[in-house]
Design a protein around this motif. Structure first.
Motif, PDB file in Angstrom:
ATOM      1  N   LYS A   1     -29.697 -48.300   4.757  1.00 39.98           N
ATOM      2  CA  LYS A   1     -29.033 -48.761   3.621  1.00 39.98           C
ATOM      3  C   LYS A   1     -28.745 -47.716   2.060  1.00 39.98           C
ATOM      4  O   LYS A   1     -28.813 -46.195   2.130  1.00 39.98           O
ATOM      5  CB  LYS A   1     -30.266 -49.177   2.358  1.00 39.98           C
TER       6      LYS A   1
ATOM      7  N   GLU B   1     -26.333 -48.550  -3.818  1.00 40.74           N
ATOM      8  CA  GLU B   1     -25.792 -50.049  -4.654  1.00 40.74           C
ATOM      9  C   GLU B   1     -25.199 -49.437  -5.801  1.00 40.74           C
ATOM     10  O   GLU B   1     -26.079 -48.608  -6.977  1.00 40.74           O
ATOM     11  CB  GLU B   1     -26.435 -50.944  -4.575  1.00 40.74           C
TER      12      GLU B   1
ATOM     13  N   TYR C   1     -20.900 -53.102  -1.253  1.00 42.49           N
ATOM     14  CA  TYR C   1     -22.127 -53.671  -0.820  1.00 42.49           C
ATOM     15  C   TYR C   1     -23.270 -53.445  -1.350  1.00 42.49           C
ATOM     16  O   TYR C   1     -23.311 -52.803  -2.622  1.00 42.49           O
ATOM     17  CB  TYR C   1     -22.037 -52.006  -0.071  1.00 42.49           C
TER      18      TYR C   1
ATOM     19  N   GLY D   1     -27.968 -55.073  -0.955  1.00 40.90           N
ATOM     20  CA  GLY D   1     -27.777 -55.090   0.854  1.00 40.90           C
ATOM     21  C   GLY D   1     -27.441 -56.024   2.031  1.00 40.90           C
ATOM     22  O   GLY D   1     -27.788 -55.940   3.594  1.00 40.90           O
ATOM     23  N   ARG D   2     -25.743 -55.712   1.823  1.00 45.98           N
ATOM     24  CA  ARG D   2     -25.039 -56.066   2.755  1.00 45.98           C
ATOM     25  C   ARG D   2     -23.765 -56.304   1.950  1.00 45.98           C
ATOM     26  O   ARG D   2     -23.330 -56.430   1.128  1.00 45.98           O
ATOM     27  CB  ARG D   2     -25.528 -57.798   2.495  1.00 45.98           C
TER      28      ARG D   2
END
Length: 164
Positions: free
Chosen positions: A30, A33, A44, A47-48
């Protein structure tokens, strides 16, 4: 005689395509963020990768889709052939771009890399296997014809063949 069907099981997680091989473009861990792709501007977070405003404190990392595009390494190919396809190429390309636009709005990593005409056929390359499958399915739904999907056993790759 009625064909046999499997009953639906609540909570079952059937995959849309078999997870095969190693994908060098998939994130190995990961990211902090928020992170922003300096190439396309995707963010991002949660988580995406998704589209949104660029946070001022964001790290910068090239997203997997931009990485694939820069390396010229598609995850999906759509091969379009046949007399109908040749005669209606503009209409088919319009449909493909329309579906990409909708997919890309929801999934920032699903993009068309290129659409090229070559020896009487059109070849579409994509950053993801899901988009390649969806484009092939969209062609079949809109114009009928024959669709064949071939997944690579050793890598994250799909080849979709549509003909009419």
């Amino acid at each position: 005689m009625k064909p046999q069907t499997r009953p639906f099981k609540a909570g079952s997680q059937e995959k849309l395509f078999p997870e095969r091989g190693h994908d060098a473009y998939k994130l190995q861990h990961k990211l902090r963020e928020p992170t922003v792709c300096p190439t396309c501007g995707a963010v991002y977070q949660e988580g995406r990768w998704q589209w949104g405003p660029r946070p001022s404190d964001a790290d910068e990392v090239v997203c997997p889709a931009c990485h694939r595009i820069a390396d010229r390494e598609p995850a999906g190919f759509v091969f379009i052939e046949g007399e109908f396809a040749t005669q209606h190429r503009d209409e088919l390309v319009h449909l493909l771009r329309h579906h990409e636009e909708h997919a890309r709005a929801e999934h920032a990593m699903e993009r068309i890399i290129a659409i090229k005409g070559e020896s009487g056929k059109t070849i579409v390359t994509t950053t993801g296997v899901h988009l390649a499958r969806d484009l092939g399915s969209a062609l079949k739904a809109a114009f009928q014809g024959m669709l064949e999907l071939k997944y690579s056993k050793d890598e994250n790759l799909l080849r979709a063949y549509w003909r009419r």
